[in-house]
Design an enzyme around this catalytic site. Structure first.
Site, PDB file in Angstrom:
ATOM      1  N   CYS A 165     -21.173   2.353 -16.283  1.00 49.49           N
ATOM      2  CA  CYS A 165     -22.346   1.624 -15.789  1.00 49.49           C
ATOM      3  C   CYS A 165     -22.569   0.371 -16.628  1.00 49.49           C
ATOM      4  O   CYS A 165     -22.755   0.443 -17.853  1.00 49.49           O
ATOM      5  CB  CYS A 165     -23.570   2.539 -15.837  1.00 49.49           C
ATOM      6  SG  CYS A 165     -25.143   1.675 -15.659  1.00 49.49           S
ATOM      7  N   CYS A 167     -26.156   0.033 -18.154  1.00 48.64           N
ATOM      8  CA  CYS A 167     -26.522   1.092 -19.102  1.00 48.64           C
ATOM      9  C   CYS A 167     -26.479   0.612 -20.548  1.00 48.64           C
ATOM     10  O   CYS A 167     -27.238   1.083 -21.405  1.00 48.64           O
ATOM     11  CB  CYS A 167     -25.596   2.298 -18.937  1.00 48.64           C
ATOM     12  SG  CYS A 167     -25.878   3.218 -17.408  1.00 48.64           S
ATOM     13  N   CYS A 174       0.833  -1.210   0.000  1.00 43.92           N
ATOM     14  CA  CYS A 174       0.000   0.000   0.000  1.00 43.92           C
ATOM     15  C   CYS A 174       0.866   1.258   0.000  1.00 43.92           C
ATOM     16  O   CYS A 174       1.641   1.477   0.936  1.00 43.92           O
ATOM     17  CB  CYS A 174      -0.920  -0.013   1.224  1.00 43.92           C
ATOM     18  SG  CYS A 174      -1.782   1.551   1.507  1.00 43.92           S
TER      19      CYS A 174
END
Length: 557
Positions: A457, A460, A116
């Protein structure tokens, strides 16, 4: 020479055998003894581990001093200093985490992952804070846990993201609410362990203090008693970010705050910037002092970093100006920006961001559709009205100052994202952008079915195919527009959508109240809904058109 007698050979062999057995037995006993010690004293190892880890620093320092040849060799490299500091921090694992967190009054735990980047940035700050806290004799134990290596311990400590800081008091976990620089961690830890205020008695102490602290709150009282002093101490305990200092010696106060005038009682904040000193002039009430600090604790222009971002974003100053530029350009812009910021001090917060730092700059620039920009950008936000603004004129100091003045007085026009105006001449589905939303959707005299979508999306894509079919099915109707808008690249104050895809039907006679159509409907269901709406508007003309349309060949829904 005489050959050895058989009896002598036997005696010699027996003695050798006894010696060998004796040696092997003693070795086995020693090994067993060591193993018994290791297996039987696990708890003692955990108890001794803390002392051993803390002692390594002293041993290494003594060793280095013995090996010194001259004064130059006495200075450790930054890596060596960091290495020593990290050894002060106790390594937690599956076996010892519970004993460490429950067996000490105060423990601050850093949960991290080696991969990280933010963990990598915080760990040196955490290690430096551990060193400073040790020097200050703060009764807090600093510990870290590699959550990747010890997932069970991480789960038990409820470490879910990286990095995570947890504060334990007698084994009970509390949220860490401080900053993320070494100094921030030190200040927070000292306040939470019973030392919200540092008392400085001598000029030498003050001079040493200034070497370590750049931002702090100073108070001077003749006597450390009374209602004003109590409010000061309450404020120090309530604040989580700034070191509070008190003194009763005017000469000491003069070292820390050269501009001090009062010899009775005084409070002011000191920062590391051109406008270094700001005095407090109101009554000594905790809420008023905290408000004063919140509005004055930042520099005239704050350089945004991963470490201070949370503090910057939570500022109570609702009007904020952000300047995005290359690191070298920011250096040349700093002085003129500070001159402008000085005129709006306490009213507008100014923040500088390295435009090359994608993690910091891109989330903001995306709001303006400028995420790929490499040139200097000046933006503003009104966090109370939830509005954003973009300086679109030349970036001169006078234009920036005028931009800030209009922001303060509420006369700036909010900036709304928009793609370039497209050519819809032969399009079955009209493309709406931010700049054409009024003309195509709100101000037109036709019914409008609008698909609101985003490129990311998943659902969509299916809805867009349905919309294409519907557009072909209703092609030729003069009173109906079927359109779509990419909400990720276009904005309008009258278009507020929370989920994608969203289908909105805007009736010609009531554009202010669009009807939400379920995006889960089939094409036939949506077509039936549209026909019903069209019938309600004008029964006879629409029926004729629809009748003709139904008789004509059309795409299968």
């Amino acid at each position: 020479m005489f050959p050895a007698k058989p009896t002598s050979r036997f005696i010699l062999f027996a003695l050798s055998l006894l010696l060998l057995i004796s040696f092997l037995t003693s070795t086995t006993i020693a090994i067993a003894s060591d193993l018994d010690t290791e297996n039987g004293n696990d708890n003692d190892d955990v108890d001794n581990e803390l002392d051993e880890l803390l002692a390594i620093d002293q041993e290494e320092q003594e060793h280095e001093q013995d090996s010194q040849v001259d004064d130059a060799d006495s200075k450790f490299s930054e890596a060596q200093v960091l290495s020593r500091a990290q050894r002060i921090v106790v390594e937690l694992n599956t076996e010892n985490w519970k004993k460490v967190t429950e067996g000490n009054e105060f423990v601050l735990v850093l949960g991290y992952a080696p991969w990280c980047p933010r963990s990598a940035e915080l760990m040196p700050q955490f290690a430096e804070a551990a060193t400073l806290l040790k020097e200050l004799k703060c009764p807090i134990l600093m510990a870290k846990l590699d959550a990747d290596r010890y997932p069970k311990a991480a789960a038990a400590l409820e470490i879910k993201g990286f990095p995570t800081l947890l504060f334990f008091v007698d084994g009970a976990a509390q949220a860490y609410t401080g900053g993320f620089s070494a100094q921030d961690i030190v200040v927070w830890a000292r306040k939470k362990t019973g030392a919200p205020v540092m008392r400085i008695k001598t000029v030498n102490e003050a001079e040493e203090f200034l070497k370590k602290y750049q931002t702090f709150v100073l108070s001077m009282f003749k006597k450390f008693e009374g209602s004003d002093y109590e409010e000061f101490v309450k404020t120090a305990a309530a604040d989580n970010e700034i070191q509070f200092v008190e003194t009763s010696n005017f000469e000491v106060a003069k070292v820390l705050y050269p501009d001090i005038k009062s010899t009775d009682h005084f409070l002011g904040i000191v920062k590391s910037e051109p406008d270094r000193y700001t005095g407090y002039e109101e009554t000594f009430k905790m809420d008023k002092i905290l408000q004063f600090l919140n509005y004055n604790k930042f520099p005239l222009v704050t350089k945004l970093t991963d470490i201070n971002s949370a503090s910057v974003h939570s500022s109570p100053i609702k009007l904020q100006v952000y300047v995005f530029a290359k690191a070298d350009d920011l250096k040349s812009l700093l002085e003129p920006l500070e001159d402008i910021a000085r005129k709006f001090k306490g009213k507008i917060m100014f923040t500088a961001v390295d435009i090359a730092d994608e993690d910091l700059a891109k989330p903001f620039l995306t709001l303006f559709g400028l995420e790929e920009s490499k040139n200097t950008v000046v933006t503003a936000f009104d966090n109370k009205a939830i509005s954003k603004f973009l300086l679109e004129s030349d970036l001169t100091p006078s234009n920036i100052e005028e931009f800030c003045s209009r922001l303060l007085h509420g006369t700036l026009t909010p900036y709304l994202k928009s793609q370039p105006i497209p050519d819809n001449t032969n399009a079955n589905v009209q493309i709406v952008v931010g700049k054409t939303f009024d003309d195509l959707v709100l101000n037109g005299h036709k019914d409008v079915l609008l698909e609101v979508y985003t490129p990311w999306c998943v659902r969509c894509e299916t809805t867009s195919k349905q919309i294409e079919k519907l557009a072909k099915h209703f092609k030729g109707l003069d009173n109906l527009v079927i359109a779509k808008i990419d909400a990720s690249a276009n904005e309008h104050p009258k278009l507020q959508v929370e989920e994608y895809p969203t289908l909105l039907f805007y009736p010609a006679g009531d554009k202010a109240n669009p009807i939400k159509v379920s995006a889960r409907f089939s094409s036939k269901n949506i077509a039936a809904f549209i026909k019903e709406q069209l019938k309600e508007k004008d029964q006879s003309p629409k029926d004729e058109q629809l009748k003709e349309k139904d008789q004509a060949p059309k795409d299968e829904l």
